[in-house]
Enzyme design. Sequence first.
Site, mmCIF file in Angstrom:
data_model
loop_
_atom_site.group_PDB
_atom_site.id
_atom_site.type_symbol
_atom_site.label_atom_id
_atom_site.label_comp_id
_atom_site.label_asym_id
_atom_site.label_seq_id
_atom_site.Cartn_x
_atom_site.Cartn_y
_atom_site.Cartn_z
ATOM 1 C CG HIS A 182 -2.024 -0.944 1.227
ATOM 2 N ND1 HIS A 182 -2.223 -1.853 2.244
ATOM 3 C CD2 HIS A 182 -3.020 -1.176 0.333
ATOM 4 C CE1 HIS A 182 -3.287 -2.596 1.980
ATOM 5 N NE2 HIS A 182 -3.784 -2.204 0.828
ATOM 6 C CB CYS A 276 -1.893 -1.035 8.513
ATOM 7 S SG CYS A 276 -0.771 -0.690 7.149
#
Length: 286
Positions: A182, A276
């Site tokens: 990501h 996250c």
Amino acid sequence: MPVIPESAFKVSCSSEYDRLIKVILCQPQYMTIREVINETQKHFKNENIHIELAMKQHKQFVQTLRDHGVEVILLPSHKRYPEQVFTRDIGFTIGQKVFVAEMASNIRQGEEQFLKQWLEKEQIVFDNLKRDHIEGGDVLIDRNTIYAGVSNRTNKKAIHHLQTLLPEYEVIPIPFTEKYLHLDCVFNILSPTEALIFPGVINKNEADLLASRYDLIEVTEEEQFTLGTNVLSIGNQKVLSLPINEKVNKQLQNRGYQVIEVDITEIIKSGGSFRCCTLPILREEM
């Protein structure tokens, strides 16, 4: 004129660094590397996750947030979903709207249902991005600009759709080397003028754009592996970071940030850290 539930006004996020008021987490109760879906997991596959330790570290993380005045909502965990601790990916808040993501990886598909159930219970209006592969780890907001990582989890079609849904924002696709999962694993915004970056993995044109907008604090390869970019800002220059990322922490402290060190090294074995593990739904603009 439609009646909007009062609670619908209780979500708002305009940056990655405003004061964090309310955030969604999920305990790593069933966390395990069942099916390798990123490079970090590949490294720790044989060692795997010590769930009891991960739970203890997560509890300390939650308590630290609460000690700093943040309201923590815990979604229920289910044994079917070993990655639920990473609530950032199942949705994201932009302005006064929550977007529920469509997960790209088979092992994670279905996690978002728990978020939708909570939003419906709280009567919070949300956009369900069905059939769009986009995850919150690839979406970073800074006022009227959205940076959207082009990755294995988020595609250009989904980013284009997001732009049509949010015409008042500038949505900038940021392609990067896909093995880093990501965008927030290689780039993270700390303030209107500063950001963390792992250099050399974001496409040059976009990297130059970021350099023109932010004073970029470089993270070493060693500390990228331990997710040095994936800190969580909770406002007033307070940042949650791992104790092992000493170089990152020192650079932040030298720039006037208060670094709050919390050890969640058991959790990062699965490929995500503080950002996250958190889905902000309310930040107070500073």
